[in-house]
Design an enzyme around this catalytic site. Structure first.
Site, PDB file in Angstrom:
ATOM      1  N   LYS A  13       0.941  -1.118  -0.019  1.00  0.00           N
ATOM      2  CA  LYS A  13      -0.079  -0.054  -0.065  1.00  0.00           C
ATOM      3  C   LYS A  13       0.875   1.295   0.179  1.00  0.00           C
ATOM      4  CE  LYS A  13      -2.034  -1.174   3.981  1.00  0.00           C
ATOM      5  NZ  LYS A  13      -1.428  -2.356   4.315  1.00  0.00           N
ATOM      6  N   ARG A  87     -10.081   0.556   7.983  1.00  0.00           N
ATOM      7  CA  ARG A  87      -9.784  -0.634   8.403  1.00  0.00           C
ATOM      8  C   ARG A  87     -10.812  -1.557   9.233  1.00  0.00           C
ATOM      9  NH1 ARG A  87      -3.974   0.312   8.572  1.00  0.00           N
ATOM     10  NH2 ARG A  87      -2.751  -1.373   9.219  1.00  0.00           N
ATOM     11  N   ARG A 126      12.018  -4.841   5.253  1.00  0.00           N
ATOM     12  CA  ARG A 126      11.787  -3.493   4.773  1.00  0.00           C
ATOM     13  C   ARG A 126      12.581  -2.594   5.638  1.00  0.00           C
ATOM     14  NH1 ARG A 126       5.587  -1.860   5.760  1.00  0.00           N
ATOM     15  NH2 ARG A 126       5.823  -2.706   7.449  1.00  0.00           N
ATOM     16  N   ARG A 160      10.612  -0.059  11.187  1.00  0.00           N
ATOM     17  CA  ARG A 160       9.812  -0.018  12.175  1.00  0.00           C
ATOM     18  C   ARG A 160       9.504  -0.813  13.249  1.00  0.00           C
ATOM     19  NH1 ARG A 160       4.433   0.555   8.146  1.00  0.00           N
ATOM     20  NH2 ARG A 160       3.383  -0.667   9.949  1.00  0.00           N
ATOM     21  N   ARG A 171      -0.576  -8.403  13.731  1.00  0.00           N
ATOM     22  CA  ARG A 171      -1.140  -7.422  12.697  1.00  0.00           C
ATOM     23  C   ARG A 171      -1.822  -8.117  11.683  1.00  0.00           C
ATOM     24  NH1 ARG A 171       4.124  -4.676  11.119  1.00  0.00           N
ATOM     25  NH2 ARG A 171       2.762  -3.788   9.275  1.00  0.00           N
TER      26      ARG A 171
HETATM   27  P1  AP5 Z   1       4.693  -1.364   1.853  1.00  0.00           P
HETATM   28  O1  AP5 Z   1       4.429  -0.672   0.603  1.00  0.00           O
HETATM   29  O2  AP5 Z   1       5.536  -0.828   2.867  1.00  0.00           O
HETATM   30  O3  AP5 Z   1       3.618  -2.263   2.291  1.00  0.00           O
HETATM   31  P2  AP5 Z   1       2.217  -1.836   3.331  1.00  0.00           P
HETATM   32  O4  AP5 Z   1       1.190  -2.432   2.677  1.00  0.00           O
HETATM   33  O5  AP5 Z   1       2.355  -0.145   3.262  1.00  0.00           O
HETATM   34  O6  AP5 Z   1       2.370  -2.342   4.641  1.00  0.00           O
HETATM   35  P3  AP5 Z   1       2.711  -1.767   6.046  1.00  0.00           P
HETATM   36  O7  AP5 Z   1       3.214  -2.754   7.069  1.00  0.00           O
HETATM   37  O8  AP5 Z   1       2.857  -0.405   6.138  1.00  0.00           O
HETATM   38  O9  AP5 Z   1       0.848  -2.084   6.454  1.00  0.00           O
HETATM   39  P4  AP5 Z   1       0.094  -1.904   7.782  1.00  0.00           P
HETATM   40  O10 AP5 Z   1      -1.433  -1.809   7.149  1.00  0.00           O
HETATM   41  O11 AP5 Z   1       0.334  -3.092   8.612  1.00  0.00           O
HETATM   42  O12 AP5 Z   1       0.604  -0.768   8.235  1.00  0.00           O
HETATM   43  P5  AP5 Z   1       0.139   0.828   8.774  1.00  0.00           P
HETATM   44  O13 AP5 Z   1       1.302   1.627   8.816  1.00  0.00           O
HETATM   45  O14 AP5 Z   1      -0.975   1.150   7.936  1.00  0.00           O
HETATM   46  O15 AP5 Z   1       5.546  -2.865   1.390  1.00  0.00           O
HETATM   47  C1  AP5 Z   1       6.065  -3.922   2.436  1.00  0.00           C
HETATM   48  C2  AP5 Z   1       7.610  -4.148   1.882  1.00  0.00           C
HETATM   49  O16 AP5 Z   1       7.797  -4.959   0.789  1.00  0.00           O
HETATM   50  C3  AP5 Z   1       8.693  -2.935   1.497  1.00  0.00           C
HETATM   51  O17 AP5 Z   1       9.866  -3.178   1.773  1.00  0.00           O
HETATM   52  C4  AP5 Z   1       8.361  -2.809  -0.042  1.00  0.00           C
HETATM   53  O18 AP5 Z   1       9.518  -2.254  -0.545  1.00  0.00           O
HETATM   54  C5  AP5 Z   1       8.224  -4.250  -0.471  1.00  0.00           C
HETATM   55  N1  AP5 Z   1       7.183  -4.558  -1.580  1.00  0.00           N
HETATM   56  C6  AP5 Z   1       5.950  -3.552  -1.615  1.00  0.00           C
HETATM   57  N2  AP5 Z   1       5.630  -4.549  -2.938  1.00  0.00           N
HETATM   58  C7  AP5 Z   1       6.173  -5.297  -3.328  1.00  0.00           C
HETATM   59  C8  AP5 Z   1       6.018  -6.252  -4.290  1.00  0.00           C
HETATM   60  N3  AP5 Z   1       5.164  -6.131  -5.075  1.00  0.00           N
HETATM   61  N4  AP5 Z   1       6.989  -7.408  -4.485  1.00  0.00           N
HETATM   62  C9  AP5 Z   1       8.058  -7.353  -3.428  1.00  0.00           C
HETATM   63  N5  AP5 Z   1       8.466  -6.811  -2.402  1.00  0.00           N
HETATM   64  C10 AP5 Z   1       7.457  -5.469  -2.258  1.00  0.00           C
HETATM   65  O19 AP5 Z   1      -0.224   0.675  10.253  1.00  0.00           O
HETATM   66  C11 AP5 Z   1       0.442   0.426  11.258  1.00  0.00           C
HETATM   67  C12 AP5 Z   1      -0.354   0.544  12.582  1.00  0.00           C
HETATM   68  O20 AP5 Z   1      -1.138   1.680  12.625  1.00  0.00           O
HETATM   69  C13 AP5 Z   1      -1.623  -0.638  12.670  1.00  0.00           C
HETATM   70  O21 AP5 Z   1      -0.997  -1.802  12.872  1.00  0.00           O
HETATM   71  C14 AP5 Z   1      -2.569  -0.051  13.446  1.00  0.00           C
HETATM   72  O22 AP5 Z   1      -1.961  -0.201  14.878  1.00  0.00           O
HETATM   73  C15 AP5 Z   1      -2.342   1.446  13.487  1.00  0.00           C
HETATM   74  N6  AP5 Z   1      -3.571   2.032  12.259  1.00  0.00           N
HETATM   75  C16 AP5 Z   1      -3.158   2.489  11.133  1.00  0.00           C
HETATM   76  N7  AP5 Z   1      -4.357   2.928  10.639  1.00  0.00           N
HETATM   77  C17 AP5 Z   1      -5.445   2.472  11.375  1.00  0.00           C
HETATM   78  C18 AP5 Z   1      -6.761   2.565  11.140  1.00  0.00           C
HETATM   79  N8  AP5 Z   1      -7.400   3.063  10.160  1.00  0.00           N
HETATM   80  N9  AP5 Z   1      -7.492   1.965  12.262  1.00  0.00           N
HETATM   81  C19 AP5 Z   1      -7.051   1.650  13.425  1.00  0.00           C
HETATM   82  N10 AP5 Z   1      -5.646   1.368  13.431  1.00  0.00           N
HETATM   83  C20 AP5 Z   1      -4.763   1.732  12.410  1.00  0.00           C
HETATM   84 MG    MG Z   2       2.360   1.122   4.608  1.00  0.00          MG
END
Ligand code: AP5
Ligand code: MG
Ligand code: ZN
Length: 213
Positions: A13, A87, A126, A160, A171
């Site tokens: 994402k 989410r 990552r 992270r 997660r």
């Molecule tokens: P990356 O693009 O970083 O993936 P991502 O989908 O952004 O993964 P996240 O870990 O950021 O998602 P998340 O939903 O757990 O975390 P968030 O920050 O939203 O890609 C991952 C890696 O793979 C990178 O190194 C990239 O280079 C590589 N990659 C990408 N595409 C690839 C491909 N096609 N092939 C190979 N490699 C690839 O949330 C964090 C926390 O915040 C949550 O756990 C929660 O506690 C809180 N939170 C956030 N939003 C909310 C909400 N709306 N409600 C409640 N709690 C929330």
């Molecule tokens: Mg992300």
């Protein structure tokens, strides 16, 4: 153009929303990034979110809906990409209500579908630039010059706090239990496109471009 990018932790994402921001001038609204900034700054929000995020749980719907309401109002005229919101089904319902109030609509809801096993490998490799936040991976997306950020030239990187194996498992559990139910929610509205998130980064970007342009 207003877009939601959906998918489990590590689905890509953040990677693809950076592309959408740069290629189409959209405002990237990434709730995880907003929360991490609040934790780093030690704000009230950060204090509330810190332990929940470290445990791999979800921050409350009320807090998240409040944050997004403000953010959507200040998004660019070109539109926004939501990364990490909604989410839960209540967040999706609140988003519909607030878009209606603001006279805005969603153009695309894009699901990046990736197997759980691949997600663990992606998350554990990552890292990101400590200055500008540009995202990288030990194997799948290395900086062009080792140790130097492509985007800003900075030489320090961070990993992270919630990317430890045991937190990633939590997660993923939270995703399947609380977030996956929004997929049928958008499918029922006829708004959902599911893309193969297992493909290479560049191929996923091409599929997204083909859909939105
Ligand atoms: P990356 O693009 O970083 O993936 P991502 O989908 O952004 O993964 P996240 O870990 O950021 O998602 P998340 O939903 O757990 O975390 P968030 O920050 O939203 O890609 C991952 C890696 O793979 C990178 O190194 C990239 O280079 C590589 N990659 C990408 N595409 C690839 C491909 N096609 N092939 C190979 N490699 C690839 O949330 C964090 C926390 O915040 C949550 O756990 C929660 O506690 C809180 N939170 C956030 N939003 C909310 C909400 N709306 N409600 C409640 N709690 C929330
Ligand atoms: Mg992300
Ligand atoms: Zn940088």
């Amino acid at each position: 153009m207003n877009i939601i990018l959906l998918g489990p932790p590590g689905a890509g994402k953040g990677t693809q929303s950076d592309h959408l921001r740069d290629a189409y001038g959209l405002t990237k609204l990434a709730t995880g990034d907003m929360l991490r900034e609040a934790v780093a700054a030690g704000t009230e929000l950060g204090k509330k979110a810190k332990d929940i995020m470290a445990a791999g749980g979800l921050v409350s719907d009320d807090i998240m809906i409040g944050i997004i309401r403000e953010a959507i109002r200040s998004a660019s005229k070109s539109g926004f990409i939501l990364d990490g919101f909604p989410r839960t089904v209540p967040q999706a319902e609140a988003l519909d209500a607030m878009l209606k109030e603001e006279g805005k609509a969603l153009n695309h809801v894009i699901e990046l579908k990736v197997d759980d096993e691949a997600l663990v490998a992606r998350i554990s490799g990552r890292f990101s630039c400590a200055k500008c936040g540009a995202g990288y991976h030990d194997h799948f997306k290395q900086p062009k010059v080792a140790g130097v950020c492509d985007a800003c030239g900075h030489t320090e990187f961070t990993r992270r706090a919630d990317d430890k194996a045991e937190t990633v498992a939590k997660r993923l559990e939270a995703y399947h239990a609380q977030t996956a139910p929004i997929i049928p929610y958008y499918k029922a509205k006829g708004a959902l496109t599911t893309l193969d998130g297992m493909a290479d980064i560049g191929q996923v970007t091409q599929a997204i471009d083909a859909l939105v342009s």
